[in-house]
Scaffold this active site. Structure first.
Site, PDB file in Angstrom:
ATOM      1  N   LYS A 192      -0.836  20.674  -4.851  1.00  0.00           N
ATOM      2  CA  LYS A 192       0.139  21.650  -4.353  1.00  0.00           C
ATOM      3  C   LYS A 192       1.526  21.011  -4.287  1.00  0.00           C
ATOM      4  O   LYS A 192       1.758  20.082  -3.527  1.00  0.00           O
ATOM      5  CB  LYS A 192      -0.225  22.136  -2.943  1.00  0.00           C
ATOM      6  CG  LYS A 192       0.656  23.305  -2.535  1.00  0.00           C
ATOM      7  CD  LYS A 192       0.659  23.561  -1.043  1.00  0.00           C
ATOM      8  CE  LYS A 192       1.619  22.725  -0.282  1.00  0.00           C
ATOM      9  NZ  LYS A 192       3.043  22.993  -0.555  1.00  0.00           N
ATOM     10  N   SER A 245       5.754  14.167   5.603  1.00  0.00           N
ATOM     11  CA  SER A 245       6.175  13.695   6.921  1.00  0.00           C
ATOM     12  C   SER A 245       5.003  13.089   7.695  1.00  0.00           C
ATOM     13  O   SER A 245       3.838  13.441   7.474  1.00  0.00           O
ATOM     14  CB  SER A 245       6.765  14.858   7.712  1.00  0.00           C
ATOM     15  OG  SER A 245       5.782  15.856   7.881  1.00  0.00           O
ATOM     16  N   GLU A 266       1.097   8.748   2.377  1.00  0.00           N
ATOM     17  CA  GLU A 266       2.380   8.073   2.155  1.00  0.00           C
ATOM     18  C   GLU A 266       3.397   8.865   2.955  1.00  0.00           C
ATOM     19  O   GLU A 266       3.763   9.976   2.587  1.00  0.00           O
ATOM     20  CB  GLU A 266       2.687   8.059   0.654  1.00  0.00           C
ATOM     21  CG  GLU A 266       3.664   6.980   0.275  1.00  0.00           C
ATOM     22  CD  GLU A 266       5.080   7.472   0.307  1.00  0.00           C
ATOM     23  OE1 GLU A 266       5.700   7.350   1.388  1.00  0.00           O
ATOM     24  OE2 GLU A 266       5.555   7.975  -0.706  1.00  0.00           O
ATOM     25  N   CYS A 300      11.833   8.487   1.151  1.00  0.00           N
ATOM     26  CA  CYS A 300      11.022   7.986   2.260  1.00  0.00           C
ATOM     27  C   CYS A 300      11.305   6.516   2.533  1.00  0.00           C
ATOM     28  O   CYS A 300      11.237   6.069   3.671  1.00  0.00           O
ATOM     29  CB  CYS A 300       9.544   8.211   1.990  1.00  0.00           C
ATOM     30  SG  CYS A 300       9.037   7.627   0.377  1.00  0.00           S
ATOM     31  N   GLU A 397      13.771   9.607  11.299  1.00  0.00           N
ATOM     32  CA  GLU A 397      14.098   9.657   9.870  1.00  0.00           C
ATOM     33  C   GLU A 397      15.113  10.786   9.651  1.00  0.00           C
ATOM     34  O   GLU A 397      14.797  11.958   9.877  1.00  0.00           O
ATOM     35  CB  GLU A 397      12.800   9.954   9.121  1.00  0.00           C
ATOM     36  CG  GLU A 397      12.842   9.707   7.661  1.00  0.00           C
ATOM     37  CD  GLU A 397      11.490   9.956   6.992  1.00  0.00           C
ATOM     38  OE1 GLU A 397      10.691  10.772   7.496  1.00  0.00           O
ATOM     39  OE2 GLU A 397      11.242   9.330   5.949  1.00  0.00           O
TER      40      GLU A 397
END
Ligand code: NDP
Length: 793
Positions: A192, A245, A266, A300, A397
């Site tokens: 997806k 996330s 990840e 990231c 973040e």
């Protein structure tokens, strides 16, 4: 008359737009919107469609279907049906398909670059020079693994159907990172894409039709988080691979707990970019451009926390301001732009809200003096000064083009600041002194460290995080293992009963000792310790007779043991030879008490051949002692003029929970590999047969194992396991127990996202070396750190 120098300085860039005519034509023939790609066919786009917006222009460029549970069912069914044939193909045949994908990507590089830019907002410079070439490289590399998989991974087989969920920041590249290794290993896929960026995945599916990939091998279901959840939770999916996330990573961890699905995550990062005073400051400034302004900071592993040594900090920030003033932000299809648009207006608001919070907390926001286009999700690049470690912008973040800054005096301070985050994805170290740079690389807790470089990727270099940045690696040999299994740990029968009830009533049976009363204690920080709760429980042996009492550890004992283990962190730094010596010495001391252990094992009434179990325990010590200096990292061939090292690092403190069968051998089989790799251990001994642990700690005491390296607890297995699973300072957990317990620890581990290896309540034949020992244990006891070291001018 102006001099040439004046002219050079005042010269403006003219517009250099990349044509999007071909992509527009392609989009116009799909104006009804895009559906899914299931079983080799495209479904029509119907139901509630989600708008696909070009964030640079705010134009709706397409509409995408939102996959329902029925769509996910159909995709999983197609992947399941395709699996037997695809996995049985010789590797060479799969290699040909992967090679064809790589070639076709290359032939259509321009098309994919423009489409990605229009869908995501990132610059054509980056899609053309970074994203799409890396996509092709990834498929080439994995065409190689497909060819070699049988030779290089004997005894391994593909996992099955892989559910893969990817984010919007590198849409096609993340697809490649997921699909290429999965197919190379012989798996089939349901993927997806993010609903914000579905277009290149759709074009990729068209490419798969062109190259004739068998139907059902790759299925793409479009949709949002709900669709993603349906894929992750689908019973027909054997492995979940997720990038996104940390919050969603946690949701998925809990959702699939106890299912036995393989999981790689990840997740987010807040990566330090460390500039030492002996760094080449101009090079480091260029590094910042690539660290935080690359891809609008939506990376990231972005170097989003600049840590600068005090003596050079003012000069460095001035240079950074000057460089920032030359950045060009605007139409991402213009080849002269450094930065395009962030992915959506919503993401822009999120970034702005975080920046505002940073300013309200007292940090100074330095913004580039750039004029932004009037329309579109454009964000001014910048960096904070006067920020503090506790500021929200130093911790959260931002996922936008703004870094925070902190200064430090000493190397120790730099390490402390670098590691002062719950994440551990990447780090960048700048110094002209190789000793200092490598020292920092070793001490920073991150899965990837770039020395005098940043944001470098290669298909052969494992990528992935420590701590709350997730687990599992993508790329290279390590990445392939995520998509392969030997399946041995799922072969045993489910244990017939769960743990025996704890009986704290005074023992009434005959004790196993004649004269002096024996008190089995806990073993914490190198000392025998009475349980905090002041309670013991009765241990029953052969024929159900009470044979003694064991300490009943509670949560406080677990916390004490973890604290002791954390203090023993010097163990990770001793040489592998030293660790081997300690393990050999352990075997030597154990051997001296052979008769006593054999008798104690016989007294449990649970060990059919106590002599054999003891002998296997001695051998196990030797095997891991032998491995201590042989389970190595490697140097990987990536880019020219780079040494790319992969190092196996210990996690820190590992919790291990032993089963009731093989009370000595199983316990040692769990402790030894962890200790071999430099971890400290908090071990919970067999609940039913804990007296072995009391004998074992006496051997530990005499074997030069430093205090705190091994801690032994006895008591109620699942109570102690839960506390270990929830403890933030326990970095990984191995659980052998019941099915329910396996589910419980996987749910409880979601807090700090520690990797959990649970046996799903299945018996293991510990004496059999195929099950009770092996490289898998050592792999699970270590995490790969990839260190990039460039050389030459
Ligand atoms: P998410 O983690 O929500 O999205 C990543 C992917 O997961 C998307 O495909 C998303 O679908 C899907 N998803 C969302 N919820 C679920 C669920 N419950 N189960 C399964 N799949 C799910 O990231 P966001 O897009 O919301 O971004 C928010 C923040 O996350 C960013 O600002 C950034 O800080 C961080 N992030 C980190 C990334 C990284 O590479 N580490 C990548 C992206 C974001 P959909 O988007 O279609 O709803």
């Amino acid at each position: 008359m102006p001099s040439i120098k004046d002219i050079m300085q005042t010269m403006e860039y003219g517009p250099a737009p990349e044509s999007n005519a071909e992509v527009k034509a392609w989009l116009s023939t799909r104006s009804a919107g895009i559906g899914h790609f299931i079983d080799g066919k495209f479904t029509s786009a119907d139901g509630d469609l989600i708008d696909v917006v070009n964030p640079a222009t705010e134009d709706v460029i397409s509409r995408v279907a939102k996959g329902s549970a029925a769509d996910v069912d159909a995709a999983v069914a197609a992947a399941r049906a395709a699996f037997p044939k695809w996995s049985a193909l010789p590797g060479h045949e799969r290699a040909k398909y992967l090679y064809a994908i790589a070639r076709h990507i290359q032939k259509r590089e321009r098309f994919f670059s423009v489409l990605e830019t229009m869908d995501n907002g990132k610059t054509i410079r980056e899609t053309r020079d970074i994203d799409i070439p890396l996509v092709a490289r990834h498929f080439y590399h994995h065409a190689g693994w497909a060819e070699l998989v049988a030779d290089e991974f004997p005894q391994h087989k593909p996992v099955g159907v892989c559910g893969q969920i990817i984010p919007w920041n590198f849409p096609l590249l993340m697809l490649a990172w997921k699909v290429a290794p999965a197919l190379a290993a012989g798996n089939t896929v349901v993927l997806k894409p993010a609903d914000l960026t579905p277009m290149t995945a759709h074009a990729f599916a068209e490419l798969l039709v062109e190259i004739g990939l068998p139907a059902g091998v790759v299925n793409i279901v479009q949709g949002d988080g709900e669709t993603g959840a349906a894929i992750a939770g689908h019973p027909g999916v054997d492995k979940v691979a997720f990038t996104g996330s940390t919050d969603v990573g946690r949701i998925i961890r809990r959702q699939i707990a106890g299912s036995g699905k393989k999981l790689s995550l990840e997740l987010g990062g807040k990566s330090p970019f460390i500039v030492l005073e002996d760094a080449d400051l101009d090079a480091a400034v260029e590094g910042v451009v690539d660290a935080i302004w690359f891809n609008q900071g939506e990376v990231c592993c972005a170097g989003s926390r600049l840590l600068v040594q005090e003596g050079v900090a003012p000069r460095f920030f001035e240079k950074l301001k000057a460089r920032m003033a030359t950045l060009r932000v605007g139409d991402p299809l213009d080849k002269t732009m450094d930065m395009g648009a962030v992915v959506s207006m919503k993401q822009l608001s999120r970034i702005k809200a975080l920046l505002k919070a940073g300013e309200q907390e007292g940090a100074t926001l330095n913004l580039a003096p750039v004029a932004l286009p009037e329309k579109g999700a454009f964000c001014t690049p910048g960096f904070f000064t006067n920020s503090h470690p506790a500021n929200s912008v130093s911790q959260v973040e931002i996922f936008g083009p703004v870094a925070t800054t902190l200064t430090f005096r000493t190397l120790d301070e730099a390490v402390a600041l670098a590691n002062d985050t719950r994440y551990g994805l990447a780090a960048s170290v700048w110094s002209e002194n190789v000793n200092r740079a490598i020292e920092l690389a070793a001490r920073v807790k991150a899965g990837v460290v770039w020395i005098n470089a940043t944001n470098m990727f290669d298909a052969a270099a494992p990528f992935g995080g420590y701590r709350e940045s997730g687990y599992g690696r993508e790329g290279g040999r390590t990445g392939m293992l995520e998509y392969l299994t030997t399946g041995w740990d799922k072969q045993g029968k489910v244990r017939a009963t769960s743990a025996a009830p704890i009986d704290v009533a005074p023992a009434t049976g005959k004790a196993d000792h004649a004269a002096i009363d024996v008190t089995a204690k806990l073993y914490i920080g190198g000392k025998q310790a009475r349980p905090d709760g002041g309670q013991s429980y009765t241990v029953f042996g052969k024929g159900g007779a009470a044979i003694g009492e064991a300490g009943l550890a509670n949560r406080k004992d677990v916390r004490n043991a973890v604290e002791a283990a954390n203090k023993a962190n010097a163990w990770g730094g001793v040489t592998a030879h030293n660790r081997a010596q300690v393990l050999y010495f352990l075997a030597e001391n154990l051997e001296q008490r052979r008769d006593e252990f054999v008798a104690a094992l016989a007294a449990t009434g649970a060990v059919a051949k106590p002599e054999d179990e003891f002998e296997a325990a001695i051998r196990r010590c030797f095997w891991y002692a032998a491995q201590a200096d042989k389970f190595d990292g490697s140097v990987t061939a990536t880019k020219s003029q780079h040494v790319t090292m992969t190092v196996n690092e210990p996690y820190g403190t590992i919790g291990v929970v032993a089963p009731d069968e093989a009370p000595l051998l199983a316990l040692l089989s769990l402790i030894l590999p962890a200790v071999t790799m430099g971890n400290r251990v908090v071990a919970v001994a067999s609940q039913a047969h804990p007296l072995i642990a009391a004998r074992l700690y006496q051997v530990f005491e005499t074997s030069d194992i430093p205090a705190g390296v091994v801690n032994l607890l006895t008591g109620e297995r699942d109570v102690l396991a839960k506390t270990l699973a929830e403890h933030d300072d326990v970095a990984a957990l191995w659980y052998c127990g019941s099915e329910d317990g396996s589910r419980m620890v996987e749910v409880a581990s979601a807090g700090n996202l520690k990797p959990v290896w649970s046996d799903l309540g299945r018996l293991r034949d510990w004496r059999d070396t195929r099950f009770g020992q092996g490289q898998e244990y050592l792999r699970r006891a270590s995490q790969v750190k990839t260190i990039w070291l460039p050389y030459g001018e």
